[in-house]
Design an enzyme around this catalytic site. Structure first.
Site, PDB file in Angstrom:
ATOM      1  N   HIS A 284       0.775  -1.228   0.000  1.00 27.09           N
ATOM      2  CA  HIS A 284       0.000   0.000   0.000  1.00 27.09           C
ATOM      3  C   HIS A 284       0.824   1.306   0.000  1.00 27.09           C
ATOM      4  O   HIS A 284       0.308   2.364  -0.366  1.00 27.09           O
ATOM      5  CB  HIS A 284      -0.901  -0.015   1.240  1.00 27.09           C
ATOM      6  CG  HIS A 284      -2.178   0.717   1.093  1.00 27.09           C
ATOM      7  ND1 HIS A 284      -2.262   1.956   0.492  1.00 27.09           N
ATOM      8  CD2 HIS A 284      -3.431   0.415   1.469  1.00 27.09           C
ATOM      9  CE1 HIS A 284      -3.525   2.362   0.529  1.00 27.09           C
ATOM     10  NE2 HIS A 284      -4.252   1.443   1.108  1.00 27.09           N
ATOM     11  N   LYS A 364     -29.218   6.786  -5.816  1.00 30.01           N
ATOM     12  CA  LYS A 364     -29.225   8.073  -6.529  1.00 30.01           C
ATOM     13  C   LYS A 364     -30.663   8.483  -6.844  1.00 30.01           C
ATOM     14  O   LYS A 364     -31.001   9.669  -6.755  1.00 30.01           O
ATOM     15  CB  LYS A 364     -28.434   7.954  -7.835  1.00 30.01           C
ATOM     16  CG  LYS A 364     -26.923   7.947  -7.647  1.00 30.01           C
ATOM     17  CD  LYS A 364     -26.293   8.249  -8.997  1.00 30.01           C
ATOM     18  CE  LYS A 364     -25.133   7.397  -9.328  1.00 30.01           C
ATOM     19  NZ  LYS A 364     -24.621   7.573 -10.674  1.00 30.01           N
ATOM     20  N   LYS A 367     -32.200  10.493  -4.418  1.00 27.81           N
ATOM     21  CA  LYS A 367     -31.520  11.783  -4.213  1.00 27.81           C
ATOM     22  C   LYS A 367     -30.596  11.743  -2.988  1.00 27.81           C
ATOM     23  O   LYS A 367     -30.536  12.673  -2.201  1.00 27.81           O
ATOM     24  CB  LYS A 367     -32.528  12.943  -4.064  1.00 27.81           C
ATOM     25  CG  LYS A 367     -33.529  13.057  -5.204  1.00 27.81           C
ATOM     26  CD  LYS A 367     -33.031  14.069  -6.240  1.00 27.81           C
ATOM     27  CE  LYS A 367     -33.938  14.186  -7.442  1.00 27.81           C
ATOM     28  NZ  LYS A 367     -33.968  12.992  -8.305  1.00 27.81           N
ATOM     29  N   ASP A 371     -22.500   6.384  -1.334  1.00 33.26           N
ATOM     30  CA  ASP A 371     -21.436   6.104  -0.370  1.00 33.26           C
ATOM     31  C   ASP A 371     -21.903   6.425   1.050  1.00 33.26           C
ATOM     32  O   ASP A 371     -21.681   5.655   1.987  1.00 33.26           O
ATOM     33  CB  ASP A 371     -20.186   6.928  -0.706  1.00 33.26           C
ATOM     34  CG  ASP A 371     -19.042   6.601   0.229  1.00 33.26           C
ATOM     35  OD1 ASP A 371     -18.479   5.500   0.084  1.00 33.26           O
ATOM     36  OD2 ASP A 371     -18.756   7.405   1.136  1.00 33.26           O
ATOM     37  N   SER A 395     -11.692   6.162   4.101  1.00 27.28           N
ATOM     38  CA  SER A 395     -10.670   6.927   3.357  1.00 27.28           C
ATOM     39  C   SER A 395     -11.321   7.986   2.488  1.00 27.28           C
ATOM     40  O   SER A 395     -12.271   7.693   1.770  1.00 27.28           O
ATOM     41  CB  SER A 395      -9.845   6.055   2.430  1.00 27.28           C
ATOM     42  OG  SER A 395      -9.847   4.741   2.811  1.00 27.28           O
ATOM     43  N   GLN A 496     -14.210   2.800   0.288  1.00 29.59           N
ATOM     44  CA  GLN A 496     -14.843   2.500  -0.991  1.00 29.59           C
ATOM     45  C   GLN A 496     -13.751   2.432  -2.055  1.00 29.59           C
ATOM     46  O   GLN A 496     -12.960   3.371  -2.171  1.00 29.59           O
ATOM     47  CB  GLN A 496     -15.853   3.591  -1.391  1.00 29.59           C
ATOM     48  CG  GLN A 496     -16.464   3.284  -2.734  1.00 29.59           C
ATOM     49  CD  GLN A 496     -17.359   4.356  -3.348  1.00 29.59           C
ATOM     50  OE1 GLN A 496     -17.450   4.452  -4.562  1.00 29.59           O
ATOM     51  NE2 GLN A 496     -18.035   5.136  -2.532  1.00 29.59           N
TER      52      GLN A 496
HETATM   53  N1  COA Z   1     -28.458  12.610  -5.384  1.00 28.77           N
HETATM   54  C1  COA Z   1     -28.215  11.946  -6.515  1.00 28.77           C
HETATM   55  N2  COA Z   1     -26.980  11.450  -6.829  1.00 28.77           N
HETATM   56  C2  COA Z   1     -25.992  11.628  -5.943  1.00 28.77           C
HETATM   57  C3  COA Z   1     -26.195  12.300  -4.723  1.00 28.77           C
HETATM   58  C4  COA Z   1     -27.509  12.817  -4.455  1.00 28.77           C
HETATM   59  N3  COA Z   1     -27.782  13.475  -3.345  1.00 28.77           N
HETATM   60  N4  COA Z   1     -25.030  12.331  -4.059  1.00 28.77           N
HETATM   61  C5  COA Z   1     -24.134  11.699  -4.820  1.00 28.77           C
HETATM   62  N5  COA Z   1     -24.709  11.288  -5.956  1.00 28.77           N
HETATM   63  C6  COA Z   1     -24.073  10.603  -7.085  1.00 28.77           C
HETATM   64  C7  COA Z   1     -22.753  11.264  -7.466  1.00 28.77           C
HETATM   65  O1  COA Z   1     -22.957  12.329  -8.355  1.00 28.77           O
HETATM   66  C8  COA Z   1     -21.997  10.115  -8.104  1.00 28.77           C
HETATM   67  O2  COA Z   1     -22.485   9.941  -9.414  1.00 28.77           O
HETATM   68  P1  COA Z   1     -21.631   9.153 -10.547  1.00 28.77           P
HETATM   69  O3  COA Z   1     -21.680   7.701 -10.191  1.00 28.77           O
HETATM   70  O4  COA Z   1     -22.393   9.440 -11.786  1.00 28.77           O
HETATM   71  O5  COA Z   1     -20.265   9.727 -10.509  1.00 28.77           O
HETATM   72  C9  COA Z   1     -22.468   8.904  -7.307  1.00 28.77           C
HETATM   73  O6  COA Z   1     -23.698   9.286  -6.714  1.00 28.77           O
HETATM   74  C10 COA Z   1     -21.495   8.492  -6.227  1.00 28.77           C
HETATM   75  O7  COA Z   1     -21.319   9.532  -5.290  1.00 28.77           O
HETATM   76  P2  COA Z   1     -21.089   9.220  -3.739  1.00 28.77           P
HETATM   77  O8  COA Z   1     -21.697   7.909  -3.405  1.00 28.77           O
HETATM   78  O9  COA Z   1     -21.521  10.390  -2.954  1.00 28.77           O
HETATM   79  O10 COA Z   1     -19.557   8.972  -3.608  1.00 28.77           O
HETATM   80  P3  COA Z   1     -18.303   9.588  -4.340  1.00 28.77           P
HETATM   81  O11 COA Z   1     -18.157   8.966  -5.677  1.00 28.77           O
HETATM   82  O12 COA Z   1     -18.337  11.070  -4.272  1.00 28.77           O
HETATM   83  O13 COA Z   1     -17.130   9.009  -3.430  1.00 28.77           O
HETATM   84  C11 COA Z   1     -15.605   8.946  -1.615  1.00 28.77           C
HETATM   85  C12 COA Z   1     -16.999   9.372  -2.078  1.00 28.77           C
HETATM   86  C13 COA Z   1     -15.401   9.302  -0.188  1.00 28.77           C
HETATM   87  C14 COA Z   1     -15.475   7.412  -1.753  1.00 28.77           C
HETATM   88  C15 COA Z   1     -14.557   9.653  -2.540  1.00 28.77           C
HETATM   89  O14 COA Z   1     -14.664  11.045  -2.397  1.00 28.77           O
HETATM   90  C16 COA Z   1     -13.151   9.321  -2.214  1.00 28.77           C
HETATM   91  O15 COA Z   1     -12.474  10.015  -1.482  1.00 28.77           O
HETATM   92  N6  COA Z   1     -12.638   8.211  -2.801  1.00 28.77           N
HETATM   93  C17 COA Z   1     -11.311   7.741  -2.620  1.00 28.77           C
HETATM   94  C18 COA Z   1     -11.288   6.731  -1.541  1.00 28.77           C
HETATM   95  C19 COA Z   1     -10.000   5.983  -1.546  1.00 28.77           C
HETATM   96  O16 COA Z   1      -8.941   6.513  -1.769  1.00 28.77           O
HETATM   97  N7  COA Z   1     -10.142   4.678  -1.295  1.00 28.77           N
HETATM   98  C20 COA Z   1      -9.062   3.759  -1.359  1.00 28.77           C
HETATM   99  C21 COA Z   1      -8.249   3.682  -0.144  1.00 28.77           C
HETATM  100  S1  COA Z   1      -7.062   2.430  -0.372  1.00 28.77           S
END
Ligand code: COA
Length: 567
Positions: A284, A364, A367, A371, A395, A496
């Site tokens: 990692h 989604k 709304k 995650d 993370s 995630q």
């Molecule tokens: N209404 C409708 N859609 C929504 C919504 C809402 N209120 N909130 C979020 N969504 C949608 C987003 O637009 C996104 O759409 P997409 O699939 O078309 O891109 C989707 O839902 C996913 O969003 P969400 O579930 O909120 O998560 P995210 O993709 O923003 O991820 C984290 C959140 C924390 C996982 C991300 O910001 C992150 O930091 N990832 C890295 C983690 C990492 O490094 N992991 C490995 C460690 S080894």
């Protein structure tokens, strides 16, 4: 150490000795034929892809369109080879040419540095601290290492003109390696890399005192990546299969199975099992999961394209076997590492499952952030088992910043705490519960936004604490307080790791009485891996998995029952 496994397994054709047809003794011919008989060329074996393409062409006039389409799919799977290596090299070309598309988050460009750290790199044990060395900064390495039956080989994957070997060439080289290492090595040298870092650092110094060993270790460290061709493991039921494969990818199953078939300090190791299971384990330090998954997404895409490149006819040299001289001291270190590893392997409890009831599309449509909803479900599951929330780590990527790595989203929020207490309270109406659920989800999403913008608390506090230690000043009270210890004892360590392909990553808990939870939300289902330690009587991976599944189902039921939840 993280492991990743693919559900759509890449097929690896196991090459075993033995023949399919019994050889027939040649008939004795009259003398006058003998002279030219000897000069006749041997019957060639045509390239497999060529035969398959011609087979499909031959079928065209004699089978229906429907039958042809179905056969095409079967033929495609039949013709798949260890294309995996070529796929990674194809990705490497994009890294080398700096043509990887810049990723973005919410319209902001992300730091791409981690992509440049995952190939040709290795963690090196040190007496005080370890280091990660990236060998592609100077003369770029042109070999990978392949390990089979605990024996390591150096395999050059580029021709002298700089072009990568073709799939067929790589296949032939793997075949040579396979045939020359049918006997298991007595000493599983790779097992040394599973030791506690201090023990391994001592054993490492011991190991590389010998010139031959030093050169072999260097060859592994410098290689672009490692491919582990694993020995067969005992069969398990379909229900246990996914969790079993995850464990194989993560630790190799112990000294009796495939743990010696690894070099765990190597950043990237691809693992291919005889049953077609396929995955990778990665060290990692140089990068988070997303760049690794992006590489894997590319490899899967690559494997599904059928570009046929003819291999040059020049025969390639036999890949070099890496030699190790095992002194009594090294043997003793290996034995110690084996014992330690077997204890750890026995202790790891992994439960992988596919949550089939809904995926991110449904969330989604409500709304809500998928995650955040998953994280709130985890809070509910934990609360239902233990009757209280716990410090929870998720993370958050800091890649919106130069060389940014991660910070912590603290998923146990005030909002989630109120919701989990309310959820099973019969005194409350569904509408109230839905409102609390939505509030908890919003609060989590707000924490996420704060964290990815560099405003979370964990790395800041850690920096201040380490600064105090470095400056040898009195450690401030805030770091000695019981609350600080509680806050940093993450019973739930979660992450995630999204991917385009239907795969799953897993990792272990970070405290003895904790859980590791990794998930990949797909459109209509969610892949989960839950881990715990068997030595802790209070934790159980299957139990948390069961409660998590139930929590998600109950939360959806709640939304369905409630008229204004807009289902
Ligand atoms: N209404 C409708 N859609 C929504 C919504 C809402 N209120 N909130 C979020 N969504 C949608 C987003 O637009 C996104 O759409 P997409 O699939 O078309 O891109 C989707 O839902 C996913 O969003 P969400 O579930 O909120 O998560 P995210 O993709 O923003 O991820 C984290 C959140 C924390 C996982 C991300 O910001 C992150 O930091 N990832 C890295 C983690 C990492 O490094 N992991 C490995 C460690 S080894």
């Amino acid at each position: 150490m993280l492991a990743l496994l693919g559900r759509s397994a890449l097929r690896f054709t196991a090459l075993k000795p033995g023949c399919l047809v019994r050889p027939v003794a040649p008939t004795k011919l009259p003398g006058r034929y003998l002279a030219h008989q000897k000069s006749l060329p041997r019957l060639p074996v045509p390239p497999l892809q060529q035969t398959l393409e011609r087979y499909l062409l031959a079928l065209e006039p004699i089978v229906s369109q429907e039958e042809l389409e179905s056969t095409k799919q079967i033929v495609k799977e039949f013709g798949q080879k260890a294309k995996l290596i070529s796929g990674v090299l194809d990705f490497k070309t994009m890294i080398d040419n700096e043509t990887l598309p810049v990723e973005s988050l919410g319209g902001n460009p992300l730091c791409m540095n981690q992509y440049y750290q995952i190939l040709s790199s290795c963690r090196i044990p040190g007496s005080k601290s370890d280091s990660v060395v990236n060998y592609s900064q100077t003369k770029k390495p042109t070999h990978i290492t392949v390990v089979h039956n605990f024996q390591f080989f150096e395999l050059f994957v580029y021709n002298s003109d700089g072009t990568p070997l073709t799939v067929d060439q790589i296949y032939m080289q793997l075949e040579k390696i396979w045939h020359s290492s049918l006997q298991t090595n007595k000493e599983p040298i790779g097992i040394l890399t599973t030791g506690h870092r201090n023990s391994w650092a001592n054993a490492y110094n011991n190991l590389i005192k010998d010139k031959v060993n030093k050169e072999s270790v260097k060859c592994i460290q410098k290689s672009i990546f490692t491919v582990c061709l694993d020995a067969p493991v005992p069969k398990v039921s379909d229900e246990l299969y996914m969790s079993h494969v995850a464990a194989q990818m993560l630790h190799g199953g112990g000294s009796r199975w495939n743990s010696g078939n690894r070099w765990f300090d190597k950043t990237l190791q691809f693992i291919v099992g005889e049953d077609g299971s396929c995955g990778l384990v990665y060290e990692h330090s140089p990068a988070e999961g997303p760049p690794i998954v992006a590489l894997l997404d590319h490899v899967f895409e690559y494997c599904n394209t059928s570009v046929m490149v003819r291999s040059p006819m020049i025969p390639l040299a036999m890949p070099r076997k890496l030699r190790f001289n095992i002194t009594p001291d090294i043997k003793r270190d290996i034995e110690k590492a084996k014992q330690n590893l077997n204890m750890m392997v026995r202790d790891v409890d992994i439960k992988c499952f596919v949550f089939q009831h809904f995926g991110k599309d449904y969330v989604k449509s409500q709304k809500m952030s998928p995650d955040a909803l998953i994280q709130v479900a985890l809070q509910l599951a934990y609360y239902r088992i233990y009757g209280e929330p716990c410090a929870t780590y998720e993370s958050a990527s800091l890649r919106m910043f130069h060389l940014g790595r991660t910070d912590t989203i603290r998923s146990a929020t005030v909002g989630s705490s109120v919701f989990v207490r309310a959820m099973d309270n019969p005194q409350l109406q569904s509408q109230e519960k839905v409102a609390l659920l939505k509030k908890a989800v919003q609060m989590h999403r707000a924490y996420t936004d704060m964290a990815i913008r560099g405003q979370a608390i964990d790395r800041h506090l850690l920096g201040l604490k380490l600064q105090a230690i470095e400056d040898l000043v009195r450690i401030p009270e805030i770091f000695m307080d019981t609350s600080y210890a509680v806050a940093f004892h993450f019973n739930l360590s979660t992450s995630q790791v999204p991917a385009k392909i239907d795969c799953l990553m897993c990792f272990g808990p970070v405290v003895p009485d904790g859980y590791g939870v990794c998930y990949n939300p797909m459109e209509d289902h969610i892949n989960f891996a839950v881990s715990a330690f068997n030595s802790c009587a209070e934790t159980n991976a299957a139990k948390l998995a069961h409660f998590l599944e139930q929590a998600l189902v109950d939360m959806r039921e709640l939304l369905i029952q409630t008229p204004n939840s807009k289902l």
